[in-house]
Motif scaffolding. Sequence first.
Motif, PDB file in Angstrom:
ATOM      1  N   ARG A  90      10.080 -83.231   8.757  1.00 31.67           N
ATOM      2  CA  ARG A  90       8.728 -83.550   8.876  1.00 31.67           C
ATOM      3  C   ARG A  90       8.419 -84.507   8.004  1.00 31.67           C
ATOM      4  O   ARG A  90       8.325 -84.458   6.836  1.00 31.67           O
ATOM      5  CB  ARG A  90       7.882 -82.405   8.985  1.00 31.67           C
ATOM      6  CG  ARG A  90       6.493 -82.571   9.345  1.00 31.67           C
ATOM      7  CD  ARG A  90       5.700 -81.438   9.277  1.00 31.67           C
ATOM      8  NE  ARG A  90       4.331 -81.424   9.574  1.00 31.67           N
ATOM      9  CZ  ARG A  90       3.338 -81.748   8.603  1.00 31.67           C
ATOM     10  NH1 ARG A  90       3.870 -81.676   7.420  1.00 31.67           N
ATOM     11  NH2 ARG A  90       1.946 -81.692   8.970  1.00 31.67           N
ATOM     12  N   HIS A 242       9.692 -86.094  20.017  1.00 30.09           N
ATOM     13  CA  HIS A 242       8.844 -86.005  18.813  1.00 30.09           C
ATOM     14  C   HIS A 242       9.614 -85.659  18.017  1.00 30.09           C
ATOM     15  O   HIS A 242      10.201 -84.630  17.891  1.00 30.09           O
ATOM     16  CB  HIS A 242       7.698 -84.867  19.485  1.00 30.09           C
ATOM     17  CG  HIS A 242       6.834 -84.999  18.128  1.00 30.09           C
ATOM     18  ND1 HIS A 242       6.211 -86.110  17.596  1.00 30.09           N
ATOM     19  CD2 HIS A 242       6.119 -83.956  17.499  1.00 30.09           C
ATOM     20  CE1 HIS A 242       5.246 -85.741  16.824  1.00 30.09           C
ATOM     21  NE2 HIS A 242       5.320 -84.455  16.672  1.00 30.09           N
TER      22      HIS A 242
ATOM     23  N   ASN B 723       4.961 -73.384  12.381  1.00 26.78           N
ATOM     24  CA  ASN B 723       5.312 -74.763  11.916  1.00 26.78           C
ATOM     25  C   ASN B 723       4.105 -75.598  11.497  1.00 26.78           C
ATOM     26  O   ASN B 723       4.151 -76.357  10.726  1.00 26.78           O
ATOM     27  CB  ASN B 723       6.124 -75.397  13.055  1.00 26.78           C
ATOM     28  CG  ASN B 723       6.938 -76.743  12.593  1.00 26.78           C
ATOM     29  OD1 ASN B 723       7.221 -76.829  11.288  1.00 26.78           O
ATOM     30  ND2 ASN B 723       7.208 -77.387  13.595  1.00 26.78           N
ATOM     31  N   GLY B 727       2.802 -77.101   8.180  1.00 27.50           N
ATOM     32  CA  GLY B 727       2.508 -78.552   8.113  1.00 27.50           C
ATOM     33  C   GLY B 727       1.386 -78.801   7.526  1.00 27.50           C
ATOM     34  O   GLY B 727       1.003 -79.563   6.544  1.00 27.50           O
ATOM     35  N   ASN B 728       0.168 -78.016   7.841  1.00 29.46           N
ATOM     36  CA  ASN B 728      -1.203 -78.235   7.351  1.00 29.46           C
ATOM     37  C   ASN B 728      -1.118 -77.989   5.987  1.00 29.46           C
ATOM     38  O   ASN B 728      -1.730 -78.777   5.161  1.00 29.46           O
ATOM     39  CB  ASN B 728      -2.132 -77.530   8.140  1.00 29.46           C
ATOM     40  CG  ASN B 728      -2.623 -78.067   9.381  1.00 29.46           C
ATOM     41  OD1 ASN B 728      -2.425 -79.108   9.623  1.00 29.46           O
ATOM     42  ND2 ASN B 728      -3.351 -77.279  10.158  1.00 29.46           N
ATOM     43  N   ASP B 731       0.390 -80.606   4.091  1.00 31.83           N
ATOM     44  CA  ASP B 731      -0.564 -81.674   3.839  1.00 31.83           C
ATOM     45  C   ASP B 731      -1.681 -81.502   2.672  1.00 31.83           C
ATOM     46  O   ASP B 731      -2.051 -82.423   2.106  1.00 31.83           O
ATOM     47  CB  ASP B 731      -1.135 -82.079   5.286  1.00 31.83           C
ATOM     48  CG  ASP B 731      -0.182 -82.677   6.438  1.00 31.83           C
ATOM     49  OD1 ASP B 731      -0.493 -82.454   7.487  1.00 31.83           O
ATOM     50  OD2 ASP B 731       0.549 -83.365   5.958  1.00 31.83           O
ATOM     51  N   ARG B 734      -0.542 -81.915  -0.598  1.00 30.75           N
ATOM     52  CA  ARG B 734      -0.330 -83.100  -1.251  1.00 30.75           C
ATOM     53  C   ARG B 734      -1.880 -83.893  -1.208  1.00 30.75           C
ATOM     54  O   ARG B 734      -1.959 -84.556  -2.274  1.00 30.75           O
ATOM     55  CB  ARG B 734       0.073 -83.856   0.169  1.00 30.75           C
ATOM     56  CG  ARG B 734       1.606 -84.390  -0.612  1.00 30.75           C
ATOM     57  CD  ARG B 734       2.418 -85.106   0.292  1.00 30.75           C
ATOM     58  NE  ARG B 734       2.711 -84.653   1.422  1.00 30.75           N
ATOM     59  CZ  ARG B 734       2.636 -85.441   2.543  1.00 30.75           C
ATOM     60  NH1 ARG B 734       2.877 -86.682   2.426  1.00 30.75           N
ATOM     61  NH2 ARG B 734       2.954 -84.775   3.664  1.00 30.75           N
ATOM     62  N   ALA B 759       1.704 -86.001  20.969  1.00 30.02           N
ATOM     63  CA  ALA B 759       2.086 -85.174  20.002  1.00 30.02           C
ATOM     64  C   ALA B 759       1.651 -83.736  20.443  1.00 30.02           C
ATOM     65  O   ALA B 759       2.070 -82.734  19.992  1.00 30.02           O
ATOM     66  CB  ALA B 759       1.617 -85.642  18.688  1.00 30.02           C
ATOM     67  N   ILE B 788      -2.728 -90.472  12.963  1.00 35.56           N
ATOM     68  CA  ILE B 788      -2.330 -89.586  14.038  1.00 35.56           C
ATOM     69  C   ILE B 788      -2.622 -88.154  13.684  1.00 35.56           C
ATOM     70  O   ILE B 788      -3.207 -87.417  14.611  1.00 35.56           O
ATOM     71  CB  ILE B 788      -0.859 -89.849  14.271  1.00 35.56           C
ATOM     72  CG1 ILE B 788      -0.810 -91.283  14.811  1.00 35.56           C
ATOM     73  CG2 ILE B 788      -0.328 -89.020  15.400  1.00 35.56           C
ATOM     74  CD1 ILE B 788       0.650 -91.609  15.254  1.00 35.56           C
ATOM     75  N   GLN B 789      -2.077 -87.806  12.446  1.00 38.41           N
ATOM     76  CA  GLN B 789      -2.485 -86.319  12.138  1.00 38.41           C
ATOM     77  C   GLN B 789      -3.994 -85.860  12.048  1.00 38.41           C
ATOM     78  O   GLN B 789      -4.195 -84.832  12.755  1.00 38.41           O
ATOM     79  CB  GLN B 789      -2.066 -86.227  10.674  1.00 38.41           C
ATOM     80  CG  GLN B 789      -1.880 -84.585  10.209  1.00 38.41           C
ATOM     81  CD  GLN B 789      -1.044 -83.876  10.829  1.00 38.41           C
ATOM     82  OE1 GLN B 789       0.260 -84.388  11.107  1.00 38.41           O
ATOM     83  NE2 GLN B 789      -1.334 -82.713  11.281  1.00 38.41           N
TER      84      GLN B 789
END
Lengths: 242, 900
Positions: A90, A242, B723, B727-728, B731, B734, B759, B788-789
């Motif tokens: 990802r 995706h 998932n 991912g969050n 993010d 970071r 998405a 986009i996120q």
Amino acid sequence: MTAERAAKNLPRILVIDNDLPIRRFLHTALSREEFYLYDAENGEAGLAAAVGVRPNMILLGLGLPDLDGLKFIKQFREWSQVPIIVLSERQREDDKVAALDTGADDYLTKPFSVGELLARIRAVLRRSLQHMPEPVFSCGDLMIDFDRRRVLVNTEEIHLTPIEYDILCLLAAHANRVLTHHQLLIQIWGSVNPEHAHILRVNISNLRRKIEADPSHPHHIITETGVGYRLKMGDRDSDKIH
Amino acid sequence: MATNGDDIRPSPEAMLKLAKAEEAAAGEGQGKLKIFLGYAAGVGKTYAMLEAGRLRRQEGRDLVVGYVESHGRAETDALLEGMEIIPRKTIPYQGVALQEMDLDAVLARKPQIALVDELAHTNAPGLRHEKRWQDVEELLSAGIEVFTTVNIQHFESLKDVVAQITGVVVRETIPDRLLDTAFEIRLVDIPPDELLQRLNEGKIYIPDQATQAIEKFFRPGNLMALRELSLRRTATRVDGQMRAYMETQSITGPWPTMDRLMVCVSGSPYSEKLIRATCRLAEELRATWFTVNIETPQGSRHARENRERVWQNLRLAESLGAQVATVTATSVVDASIDYAMRHNITKIVVGKPNKPRWRELLHPPIVDQIIRRSGPIDVVVVSFESLEQQRPRKAAPKRRTPFDFRGYAASLMLVMAVTVVCELFRPLLDPTNMAMFYLLAVIVAAVRLGRKPAIAASLLGVLAFDFFFVPPRLTFAVTDSQYLITFVALFTVGVVISTLMTRARERAEAMRIRELQTASLYYLSRDLAAAAEISTVMKAVVRNVEEALNAHVVLFLPEGERLDIVAASEGLTLDTKEQAVADWAFRNRHVSGHGTDTLVSSALIYLPLQTTTSVLGVMGVHLEKEIDYLSTESRRLLDAYATQTAMAMERIQFSQQAEQAQILQARENLERALLNSISHDLRSPLASVTGVLSSLREGGAQLDENARAELLETACGEAERLNRFVGNLLDMTRIEAGAVRLNIEQCDVQDLVGCALAALEPRISTREVSFRMLPVMPLVPMDMVLMIQVLVNILENCLKYSPPESPIEIIATTDSSWLLIEVADRGAGVPDQDLKKVFDKFYRIPVPEGAGGTGLGLSICKGIVEAHGGRIRAENRSGGGLSIQIRLSLTAAVGKTHDS
């Protein structure tokens, strides 16, 4: 490997990934679908296997312990044009773009589902197993007549600028496969200039407005964020990109 | 006077214990001073010191000779042999090469022990300190032990007594505290006869010029008295040590009540002696003592020199350990008694009057008045013998007041005017009344013109009156002798009024100055109280000092090893020499520079900014008037400024530390919350997936198709949820770590929205989503992937928190140089007070329950949008629902950037 299956001359897929569970999963998923699976767990073994097995396609994980994914692709491409799909993670867009620009044909982002996997594999294989480009491309309501340089949407001819036409043709030639910005720019403008990147987007935007039923919900030209664009063919299995 | 005889003396063992304790206590950083004390030159102090030094060297201690004068004596030289002698510094002075101890060399050498002969000695000009005892003090603060020699007569408090005994006034004095705080005193004592014998044998060094004085000095009577003095002084010290011991051990004994002594100081030559006498008395009684200067209007008229003497006396008293005060009053006696009463003084020390009797009749001596009015307070009367030669004072700059013609001219005019008026009205006026006019003229002159013109006016008035109006007219003769009274009265009135006026004016002026000083301190403390940063403090100090003292000021703060100038008045430049002086003041925590005893040649006076715990910097001040460097008032004020500044700085330091501690605490709390939340959010979906898989494994065969399908659907969904959460989390990490790299490109908004919607398939396909935008939208510079996120996170919220049938709207417009994107739903919205908090980490609205989600989504959006230099906010819609609005600049630069 049963003699039957070997005799059927199924497409051979080589999976190169150091993650055992992934290899197992791929083995199970793809064997059912009439592919023949080989696997290797690192880069060197992968190269050796490629020579020995002569696969029709390679699924390459990018986290190999010994050989960097990019290096593998570079080495492999020196003597083979067999298609490669990279399995990436990802948000590592840079990795994906680099792999594609170096010679990979498409990518999949972990975690992925079997449906996506099969769609990509089929798209890539179709192209490589074909030896002659077709004179007419059709997909859904879109039809391109390469000989006469005409584009029809719902049987209505639409007018495209030369650049828009070139872009569309390039995407169609690589249908269902991703083209990076870099690849598009090189093929169409011959150089990678930031100015041209700007223009590319404008052109894509204009293209969409002309050929898509709903430009906000494009069905044909799909943006692969951070990577490039893909012309999607309305395959039954490929409903998730995706 | 109280006697000490009743006190219990501790046993020798107890004394030994005390001595050991002292030795241990004195170990911290400060060097120990060992004084070899004698009562006259030639008793053998230097010899004794060298012997002790040799012994130490044999024990293995590191010892150097800082400065020893052998005067060519063979025995002394013999002892010096083999010792490491630090070479002396040669200072040329008026054609002579003077030799002094090289203080810096000794400091650099850093021995354990240094031998320094002749503690009472003035250094050659140009050296850091004026006196050798100051050099020794610096060695002690550097942690070096010092052996030194000194004669008893050099101690400040004994100066007068010695003078009385020997008739010799000792110029070279040492503060008593060196004797009091010395670690050890070795009394070197020989019988006077033996000393005289040595003198005759030529074994004692006598500089040629001093022969006569020495002969006068070395009389048997003198020697015996001096010897007794030194013995007694040493005994007092022992007594003091013992008392200190008794105090620390809380041994009860009949303690004498603590006396409090007071002595008044004036410009009189006797004040100095009074002060010293009081000091000795205070020591004997172990009392605290006060020195008071009563400033009267007459006093302020005295010569500058007189006032200087007063200041000198006050400083002397302070150095001897008194508490010093200055009081303004009209009457010395009243003020003294008043001060004594208010401060619970038990004894007032006064000097024996020595004015002739007849003057005493006219002005009853102060002593008598004080005795009469002292009430319960004892009065101690100290006598002085013959007058002494005064110590040469530091000369005050002479000011020549220009001869003011105008005053006299004005007086003349006044008198003439009155004369003319009187002449005009002569037929109507009686001479007596004319005298009144002259009186008026004199009064006016006294009020407006000053003393001398007033006296001139009265003189002229008298003459004019006599000449023009007193029969016989136009002569200076006087027929009616009663007019003499008039003349005298006129004259007296003129003098008295003008004197009163001058006094009043001077008083007012003094009051005004004092008020200004107090006010300036008030302003400074007010400014400092409001300061929240060191730089504000610095600016406030510079401003206040400039205004209050009409001075230039520079402030130093330590920066690593050095001192750096952080604030200074305009136009003040310092060379490296000045910097060195500031450095010295900082390191030694002692005032230095112009007007002090150390490094006097510098142009500014440097005060260390120190609190009880540490020294924070240095303040250098350049005063306008030379006199202000020496005056107690100015120094007091400067000290007050320095203290205020240091305290303010310390306060700010402490509050900053407290703030840091708070921030640290808050961060720890947040981290704990984070960990708890993550743990839960990771485990829940995993639990579901594990549950499903294990059910399938255990009894998969028994389940029917639907059940199987349902379970698998659940597992897939939960895995996807996991998932997303991971991912969050990535993010967020970071963004927090500042590792967000923006890859800014010109992007198509339509594309952006399309990708975000794609998405979210297939969840969003069941919902009604409308997207509106301007017919022509410019390309917008942004990081496409990240934005986009952002949209995905916002839309996910809409999916979660709004009913399935309700529409979701996305609107994109521009506004001058901004892109505006709005995402709105018809859900429950957010309570108004929480609208800002939605963007906080881990914020979740309480209702509906079980909506799931991490609470991180919107805070990630905020992080990303703000990294773009944009803004994001939430609003409740009229009609229900939440609207999230994003603004992005249309004019950002394209390219890769770091978010810091």
